[in-house]
Write a protein that holds these residues in place. Structure first.
Motif, PDB file in Angstrom:
ATOM      1  N   TYR A   1       0.859  -1.181   0.000  1.00  0.00           N
ATOM      2  CA  TYR A   1       0.000   0.000   0.000  1.00  0.00           C
ATOM      3  C   TYR A   1       0.897   1.234   0.000  1.00  0.00           C
ATOM      4  N   PHE A   2       0.420   2.322  -0.557  1.00  0.00           N
ATOM      5  CA  PHE A   2       1.216   3.539  -0.562  1.00  0.00           C
ATOM      6  C   PHE A   2       0.286   4.746  -0.578  1.00  0.00           C
ATOM      7  N   TRP A   3       0.840   5.893  -0.180  1.00  0.00           N
ATOM      8  CA  TRP A   3       0.082   7.137  -0.167  1.00  0.00           C
ATOM      9  C   TRP A   3       0.197   7.820  -1.519  1.00  0.00           C
ATOM     10  N   ALA A   4      -0.895   8.343  -2.039  1.00  0.00           N
ATOM     11  CA  ALA A   4      -0.878   9.097  -3.288  1.00  0.00           C
ATOM     12  C   ALA A   4      -0.095  10.390  -3.101  1.00  0.00           C
ATOM     13  N   ASN A   5      -0.201  10.990  -1.930  1.00  0.00           N
ATOM     14  CA  ASN A   5       0.508  12.229  -1.598  1.00  0.00           C
ATOM     15  C   ASN A   5       1.285  12.008  -0.298  1.00  0.00           C
ATOM     16  N   PRO A   6       2.437  11.356  -0.360  1.00  0.00           N
ATOM     17  CA  PRO A   6       3.131  10.987   0.877  1.00  0.00           C
ATOM     18  C   PRO A   6       3.519  12.173   1.753  1.00  0.00           C
ATOM     19  N   ASP A   7       3.776  13.325   1.159  1.00  0.00           N
ATOM     20  CA  ASP A   7       4.172  14.483   1.965  1.00  0.00           C
ATOM     21  C   ASP A   7       3.048  14.964   2.870  1.00  0.00           C
ATOM     22  N   GLU A   8       1.816  14.660   2.507  1.00  0.00           N
ATOM     23  CA  GLU A   8       0.674  15.068   3.319  1.00  0.00           C
ATOM     24  C   GLU A   8       0.384  14.101   4.451  1.00  0.00           C
ATOM     25  N   HIS A   9       1.098  12.980   4.495  1.00  0.00           N
ATOM     26  CA  HIS A   9       0.812  11.939   5.488  1.00  0.00           C
ATOM     27  C   HIS A   9       2.046  11.562   6.293  1.00  0.00           C
ATOM     28  N   THR A  10       2.835  12.555   6.683  1.00  0.00           N
ATOM     29  CA  THR A  10       4.036  12.272   7.478  1.00  0.00           C
ATOM     30  C   THR A  10       3.784  12.485   8.937  1.00  0.00           C
TER      31      THR A  10
END
Length: 125
Positions: free
Chosen positions: A116-125
């Protein structure tokens, strides 16, 4: 009925004639061992020892189980995922069409949650 006076009074009654119908487990089998650990856990005052008893029960399930009891199986279950989480299987991707967690096919676990991965990883740190 286990642990009640009725349990001992019905030892000679056919298991299917007992209210409710039930059989005694093999005294050397895993179910008897689970019952014994459960009974110990109900009266164990030490929290660490209770936790160890629970882990001992889990080990029995892993080595000799799994054991389930119930009258309903394969019920639908919600799987919630954040809208930005990707590679999470959807209903149409699941082998059982939305039914999850049956013992024979532990979905969605078999769909590689580590991928699984985040579409916008910078928004989920």
């Amino acid at each position: 009925m286990r642990g009640t006076p009725e349990e001992k009074s019905q030892k000679d009654v056919d298991p299917f004639e007992r209210p409710p119908p039930r059989m005694e487990p093999d005294p050397d089998g895993p179910i008897a061992a689970l019952w014994k650990l459960y009974d110990q856990g109900k009266v164990e005052p030490d929290a660490i020892r209770r936790r160890q008893l629970a882990w001992d029960m889990v080990k029995i399930h892993v080595e000799a189980g799994p054991f389930f009891m119930g009258t309903v199986s394969n019920t639908p279950q919600l799987v919630l995922a954040h809208k930005d989480l990707r590679n999470v299987p959807r209903r149409e991707n699941l082998a059982l069409g939305g039914f999850v967690n049956p013992w024979q096919h532990p979905s969605p676990a078999v769909y590689d949650p580590e991928a699984y991965f985040w579409a916008n990883p910078d928004e989920h740190t």
